[in-house]
Design an enzyme around this catalytic site. Sequence first.
Site, PDB file in Angstrom:
ATOM      1  N   SER A   1      -6.671  -9.031   6.936  1.00 54.67           N
ATOM      2  CA  SER A   1      -6.161  -9.410   8.271  1.00 54.67           C
ATOM      3  C   SER A   1      -5.423 -10.809   8.173  1.00 54.67           C
ATOM      4  CB  SER A   1      -7.009  -9.159   9.368  1.00 54.67           C
ATOM      5  OG  SER A   1      -7.674  -7.956   9.452  1.00 54.67           O
TER       6      SER A   1
ATOM      7  N   GLU B   1     -11.181 -10.149  -1.288  1.00 52.54           N
ATOM      8  CA  GLU B   1     -10.990  -9.459   0.102  1.00 52.54           C
ATOM      9  C   GLU B   1     -12.383  -8.739   0.786  1.00 52.54           C
ATOM     10  OE1 GLU B   1      -6.531  -8.294   0.120  1.00 52.54           O
ATOM     11  OE2 GLU B   1      -7.768  -6.631  -0.682  1.00 52.54           O
TER      12      GLU B   1
ATOM     13  N   LYS C   1       0.796  -1.136   0.196  1.00 51.67           N
ATOM     14  CA  LYS C   1       0.045  -0.172   0.026  1.00 51.67           C
ATOM     15  C   LYS C   1       0.828   1.357   0.126  1.00 51.67           C
ATOM     16  CE  LYS C   1      -3.631  -2.864   1.951  1.00 51.67           C
ATOM     17  NZ  LYS C   1      -4.812  -2.590   2.724  1.00 51.67           N
TER      18      LYS C   1
END
Length: 251
Positions: A213, A167, A11
């Site tokens: 996660s 996701e 990211k």
Amino acid sequence: MRKPIMAGNWKMNKTVEEAILLVSELGMLADEVTDTEVVVCPPFIALDAVIEAGAGSKISFGAQNMYWEEEGAFTGEVSPAMLQDMGCSYVIIGHSERREYFGETDESVSKKLRAALRFDLIPIVCVGEKLEDREKGTTEEVIRKQVETGLSGLDKEQAAGLVVAYEPVWAIGTGKTASDEDAQKVIQFIRQVLTGMYGKDAADRVRILYGGSVKPENISGLMQQPDIDGALVGGASLDAKVFASIVNFQK
Ligand code: 13P
């Protein structure tokens, strides 16, 4: 057999110097891995340096986004031709953060996907429902639309080579992982939708990852599920040791 992939989505993290350190450390830790593909997706400005620092290791490289045109007056954008030229093998397309903050849609995903394939980049196409979809019981409907619109218009060979990342938006960066069974259920559903679009042979070859996660503590359970072929990892990919222990998961 589908070869597992563990992909790190860094990211908007890491300076170029930090990125070089991270990939160098990871390159050493991932050196023994043979049966899992390891991919890192740094920010654009660190790609060149990371690819150079990681050369000769088992790591492959990807970008986090791209535009669909090859070149031209598109200020601030990066083209698939540029990524190919730099040595990228993968590109993440349609991440939920791009959909949420930068207006990406299933239609732009579709354009980007087809552009990536023209430049021999392997797309990692992200799909996933929001919390409100899950609470309303519309997860499958939402996922079906994302897959049918975003992944349309390919031939069977192109479809078979795709990587899809499931996701669930509510699990990203929240510490809440989907249960192994919930992740398996939706991923199996994605494979079923792909079977309807491209036939069973192609759908059985698509690698489908789970993201949200993922940590060293939950990767083994996820990887025991028959349709889960790896993970797209955010936060836990920013530390070489932590990511390496995900890469070296024990079934
Ligand atoms: P986290 O692993 O930080 O939840 O992020 C998941 C993700 O968005 C990977 O693309």
